[in-house]
Design an enzyme around this catalytic site. Structure first.
Site, PDB file in Angstrom:
ATOM      1  N   ASP A  14       3.736  55.671   7.579  1.00 24.30           N
ATOM      2  CA  ASP A  14       4.101  55.379   6.245  1.00 24.30           C
ATOM      3  C   ASP A  14       4.384  56.520   5.092  1.00 24.30           C
ATOM      4  O   ASP A  14       3.615  57.624   5.453  1.00 24.30           O
ATOM      5  CB  ASP A  14       2.921  54.451   5.546  1.00 24.30           C
ATOM      6  N   HIS A  31      13.210  59.199   5.923  1.00 24.44           N
ATOM      7  CA  HIS A  31      13.351  58.516   7.334  1.00 24.44           C
ATOM      8  C   HIS A  31      13.904  59.663   8.300  1.00 24.44           C
ATOM      9  O   HIS A  31      13.349  59.446   9.357  1.00 24.44           O
ATOM     10  CB  HIS A  31      14.258  57.379   7.345  1.00 24.44           C
ATOM     11  N   LEU A 125       3.350  60.158  29.114  1.00 22.43           N
ATOM     12  CA  LEU A 125       2.947  59.529  27.952  1.00 22.43           C
ATOM     13  C   LEU A 125       4.108  58.211  27.612  1.00 22.43           C
ATOM     14  O   LEU A 125       5.150  58.305  27.986  1.00 22.43           O
ATOM     15  CB  LEU A 125       3.233  60.430  26.815  1.00 22.43           C
TER      16      LEU A 125
END
Ligand code: FPP
Length: 242
Positions: A14, A31, A125
């Site tokens: 956020d 972004h 991962l």
């Protein structure tokens, strides 16, 4: 290692908009910076031994944002995989995208499917993006499925177990790592915002004041260190505790 190991880390990324605003830049610049930070934090998490990293990238509620911003966010996976696929391959990262993918624009849909396909055999991962994801919708879908099984007579309502619900959520394929051990939310907000509501039932929660584009490897190390300590303080007294 042992039981304090952080296997599944979830992050609500956020503060991109506020990061940009603080720099007098358009929200989308935040972004883009946030997208770049995904690569940084994914590799850092991998180094810390994280097995699954779940990132909240676009919620089912985010469609209500201005059209231009939605369009930009829909294009981010295209840019992300264009830029970082070689690094993901080199680092043995396996990409997963969870969400209502059929509702994505074709270009976005195609790129995320390709990323999952191309990294399917990687064994490192698991980089799990929640994209057009919403937990209530996810739980509702699971309930509908179980309801259908009751209607068809294959189970009774009394036979429903927590496991059967977990098995019908989008995290089911992570097996023993399906529930996050730790959730971090950046930018000082302290809400779950419809992210992994069922799966976070027993997770540790942590909040960073930093905006997502500024959240760095050192910050992550700090949170992971705290996570281990929290568990030492509140951990069970059985098993390997001494
Ligand atoms: C929240 O910040 C962030 C988002 C809604 C988008 C998160 C997306 C990324 C970080 C990039 C994801 C990368 C890929 C590859 C999909 P906000 O816009 O709500 O910030 P604000 O609260 O300051 O306005």
């Amino acid at each position: 290692m042992g039981k304090n190991q952080l296997n599944h880390l979830a992050i609500i990324m956020d503060g991109n908009g506020r990061w940009a605003k603080a720099r007098k830049q358009p929200r989308v610049a935040g972004h883009y910076a946030g997208m770049n930070n995904v690569e940084t934090i994914a590799l850092a998490a991998d180094k810390l031994g994280v097995k699954v990293l779940s990132l909240y990238a676009f919620s089912t509620e985010n469609w209500a944002r201005p059209k231009e911003e939605v369009a930009y966010l829909m294009n981010l996976p295209v840019r992300f995989f264009d830029k970082f696929m070689p690094s993901l391959m080199k680092n043995n990262v396996k990409v997963n995208i969870m969400g209502y993918l059929n509702d994505l624009p074709k270009k976005t849909y195609d790129v995320v499917q390709r990323a999952m396909r191309e990294t399917a055999d990687n064994t490192g991962l698991v980089l799990n993006f929640a994209f057009n994801y919403g937990a209530r919708k996810e739980i509702t879908s699971a309930m509908k499925e179980l309801g259908g099984m009751i209607e068809s007579g294959s189970i009774t309502s009394q036979e429903i177990t927590e496991e059967m619900i977990s098995d019908r959520l989008m995290t089911a394929n992570f097996g023993q790592y399906r529930d996050p051990d730790l959730l971090i939310r950046t930018s000082g907000e302290q809400r779950l915002s419809n992210f992994l509501l069922w799966q976070l039932a027993y997770s540790e929660l942590a909040f960073s004041e930093k905006y997502w584009p500024d959240f760095n490897e050192k910050d992550l190390q700090g949170f992971v260190g705290n996570f281990a300590k929290r568990h030492r303080r509140f951990g069970k007294v059985d098993e390997s505790d001494s």
